[in-house]
Each structure stands twice: as structure tokens, then as C-alpha cells.
Design a protein around this motif. Structure first.
Motif, short mmCIF file in Angstrom:
data_model
loop_
_atom_site.label_atom_id
_atom_site.label_comp_id
_atom_site.label_asym_id
_atom_site.label_seq_id
_atom_site.Cartn_x
_atom_site.Cartn_y
_atom_site.Cartn_z
N GLY A 1 0.92 -1.35 -0.04
CA GLY A 1 -0.06 0.18 -0.09
C GLY A 1 0.98 1.10 -0.06
N LEU A 2 2.06 1.31 0.77
CA LEU A 2 2.88 2.32 0.87
C LEU A 2 3.46 2.72 -0.39
CD1 LEU A 2 4.55 1.98 4.14
CD2 LEU A 2 3.02 3.95 3.51
N VAL A 3 3.93 1.55 -1.12
CA VAL A 3 4.58 1.60 -2.40
C VAL A 3 3.62 2.14 -3.46
CG1 VAL A 3 5.49 0.34 -4.43
CG2 VAL A 3 6.22 -0.26 -1.97
N LEU A 4 2.40 1.69 -3.39
CA LEU A 4 1.52 2.12 -4.40
C LEU A 4 1.04 3.68 -4.13
CD1 LEU A 4 -1.07 -0.98 -4.74
CD2 LEU A 4 0.63 -0.15 -6.79
N LEU A 5 1.04 4.00 -2.97
CA LEU A 5 0.77 5.24 -2.49
C LEU A 5 1.81 6.35 -2.90
CD1 LEU A 5 -1.23 7.25 -0.93
CD2 LEU A 5 0.22 6.67 1.10
N VAL A 6 3.19 6.33 -2.53
CA VAL A 6 3.96 6.98 -2.95
C VAL A 6 4.80 7.10 -4.44
CG1 VAL A 6 4.68 7.02 -0.74
CG2 VAL A 6 6.20 5.60 -2.08
N GLY B 1 7.63 -0.71 -18.99
CA GLY B 1 7.53 0.43 -18.14
C GLY B 1 7.86 0.64 -16.74
N PHE B 2 8.49 -0.32 -16.34
CA PHE B 2 8.90 -0.27 -14.72
C PHE B 2 9.94 0.65 -14.49
CE2 PHE B 2 11.06 -1.92 -10.92
CZ PHE B 2 10.02 -1.85 -10.26
N ASP B 3 9.58 1.77 -13.67
CA ASP B 3 10.69 2.63 -13.41
C ASP B 3 10.45 3.19 -11.96
OD1 ASP B 3 13.01 4.38 -14.11
OD2 ASP B 3 11.85 6.02 -14.78
N ALA B 4 10.67 2.40 -11.25
CA ALA B 4 10.59 2.79 -9.59
C ALA B 4 11.79 3.71 -8.98
CB ALA B 4 10.47 1.26 -8.75
N SER B 5 11.24 4.66 -8.20
CA SER B 5 11.93 5.69 -7.58
C SER B 5 12.83 4.98 -6.72
CB SER B 5 11.38 6.65 -7.20
OG SER B 5 10.54 6.36 -5.94
N PRO B 6 13.95 5.57 -6.30
CA PRO B 6 14.88 4.93 -5.01
C PRO B 6 14.12 5.18 -3.80
CG PRO B 6 16.21 6.71 -6.43
CD PRO B 6 14.57 6.85 -6.85
N PHE B 7 13.23 5.74 -3.59
CA PHE B 7 12.29 5.53 -2.50
C PHE B 7 11.43 4.46 -2.32
CE2 PHE B 7 8.45 6.88 0.23
CZ PHE B 7 9.39 7.05 1.46
N VAL B 8 10.95 3.88 -3.65
CA VAL B 8 10.16 2.80 -3.88
C VAL B 8 11.20 1.61 -3.57
CG1 VAL B 8 8.98 1.22 -5.20
CG2 VAL B 8 8.50 3.69 -5.13
#
Length: 292
Positions: A44-49, A67-74
Motif C-alpha cells: 500500500g505504501l509503495v502504491l501510495l508514493v 515501463g517499470f521505473d521505480a524511484s529510489p524511495f520505492v
């Protein structure tokens, strides 16, 4: 055949302990449930941020084809979630081993006493969870980034790590050592007591695999009919059966770990275990790994 028979006998002995103290079987179930909650929370946190970033089809050419390009925070959230899940697993493993120790000592463990045993070792459980979780993360990174050879190396190192640390949890429970000293102690017990009989340890995994097959076969046959209702029933049977087998095997493994530790450190066959199976399967080469 001799090794297989010994493994069966040791599993039966562990099963008798579990039959006497059935509360111990609840601990793997609780571990699974808590980890589900942890996974749901972090997802849920990952989807939220970072939900917009995860499957952004308009992302730049540096993204993957999906198209997967997660941020460092994720990624950071993912790492933290993995470590939290590892802690949950280790905590309930410690509770199971603590309860097994109480049972093998002639006591009557309860869910509360087992959890209290793990809580009393929280100062050891947390560092060990961070250590073994970090090792898992490093091996996973090597496997993903170093190609085929890296995957082989990571799997070999991972197998060696699991073997060497097999008795870490009993050491944490009984000897109250830190993670590094507990790892060294577990390795010492492995080399001095049962290093030549590793097949018996792996046998629990094999027994679990064999036990899963009937449920998978029945569920597969029902699903193969193609009827919607039977497919649903078949899938439900497989999921339920696998869950039951994994729960039982996890409990048996925890009991076996403590029984093996007690034999390795004292030379005495634990209550309810067949002396011939234990001594022949884990006969010492140069002593029993007593603390020196």
C-alpha cells in the motif's frame, strides 16, 4: 534407504512432540498471517508514493519494456519491507524453537510461553534478522545482476549459509549469543557433530514435497475437468493442502532443530526421540561441539 528411514523416524519423533503440544503448530500460521499484513502494508505504501511510476507506459527509454521505473524511495521501501518480513519470520521461528525446548525439557509450552520466550530474546532476534536478511538481499542482487554465473554462485552461497546457520535459532534461545557468535557456534556444531549426515536435514524438505503431491494431484484432476465449480474446488484443495503441509513441516523442522541442538551440545538423546536413529544419523566425528 537407511538415511531415508532415519529421516522418517526423526520426523515421527518430532511429530509426537507436535501432537502433544499442538499449540506449536499455530506459530507458523501466525508468522504467515503477520507477514501477509506486513506485505499488504508495504504494498500500500509503495502504491501510495510511487504507484504512478511503477507502470508508467510513457516512461523514458531507460525504463524496461514493461515501463517499470521505480524511484529510489520505492526501492528503499521494498528493502525495508523485506527486512521487516525477515524479522517477523525469525521471531516466530524463535518462538517455535523456544516452545520446543520447553517441551523437550518436560514442560508444557503454550502459545503465550513460546511467544514470551522469543520476546525475551528480542535483543538477539532483531540483529540476527537484520544480518540474515541483509545476506539474502546481497545474494538476490548478485543473482539478478551477475547473469547465469552469478545466479549459480548466489545459490551455492545461499545453500551454504542456510546449512551453516541451521542451528542459529536454538543457539539464540539457549546460549543468548549475538548474531556473529551464534553463527560461529552453529558452524562449530555443524562441523563437529553432523556435517557428514546433511542428507537427514534435507530430508524434511523432501518429506514435505512428497506430502504435498496428493493434494496437488487431487486438485489437478478436479481442475482438469474444466467445470468451473470443480476448478474452484480443485484450486481451493491445493492451496489448503499446501498450507497445511507447510505449517506442519515448519513446526516439525523447528522441533527437530532444538532436538538436534540438545543432542549436539549434551550428547543426550532428547525425550521421545529414537536413540538409534539420532546417534547413527548424527554421530560425532571429533566430539559433540561442547562449549570450550
Amino acid at each position: 534407504m537407511g538415511r531415508i528411514q532415519r529421516t522418517i523416524e526423526l520426523a515421527k519423533a518430532s511429530g509426537r512432540v507436535l501432537a502433544k503440544d499442538r499449540e506449536l503448530a499455530l506459530l507458523p500460521v501466525l508468522s504467515f498471517v503477520v507477514n501477509l499484513v506486513v506485505a499488504a502494508g508495504f504494498l500500500g505504501l509503495v502504491l501510495l508514493v510511487g504507484g504512478d511510476e511503477l507502470f508508467d507506459t510513457s516512461s523514458s527509454s531507460t525504463s524496461t519494456s514493461t515501463g517499470f521505473d521505480a524511484s529510489p524511495f520505492v526501492y528503499l521501501l521494498g528493502i525495508i519491507g523485506y527486512l521487516v518480513a525477515t524479522f517477523v519470520t525469525v521471531f516466530f521461528q524463535t518462538a517455535l524453537v523456544s516452545g520446543a525446548n520447553e517441551s523437550l525439557s518436560g514442560g508444557d509450552p503454550t502459545l503465550g510461553s513460546s511467544l514470551a520466550g522469543a520476546s525475551s530474546r528480542l535483543h538477539r532476534v532483531l540483529p540476527w534478522a537484520l544480518l540474515t536478511g541483509s545476506v539474502g538481499l546481497v545474494l538476490e542482487a548478485v543473482e539478478e545482476r551477475a547473469g547465469f554465473v552469478g545466479a549459480i554462485v548466489a545459490n551455492l552461497i545461499g545453500a551454504a549459509w542456510r546449512i551453516v546457520t541451521f542451528l542459529v535459532i536454538p543457539v539464540l534461545v539457549v546460549e543468548d549469543l549475538g548474531p556473529i557468535d551464534a553463527t560461529k557456534r552453529s558452524a562449530q556444531l555443524f562441523k563437529s557433530t553432523w556435517g557428514e549426515n546433511l542428507a537427514a536435514q534435507m530430508g524434511f524438505g523432501l518429506l514435505g514435497f512428497v506430502a504435498i503431491l496428493p493434494g496437488v494431484l487431487i486438485g489437478g484432476l478436479l481442475a482438469a475437468t474444466g467445470a468451473t465449480a470443480l476448478v474452484i474446488v480443485g484450486v481451493a484443495i491445493v492451496v489448503l493442502w499446501v498450507a497445511i503441509v507447510v505449517t506442519v513441516v515448519s513446526a516439525l523442522s523447528g522441533i527437530f532443530q532444538m532436538a538436534l541442538y540438545r543432542y549436539a551440545t549434551t550428547g543426550e538423546v532428547p525425550m521421545g526421540f529414537p536413540a538409534d536413529a539420532l546417534t547413527s544419523a548424527f554421530g560425532p566425528r571429533k566430539g559433540r561441539g561442547d562449549k570450550g
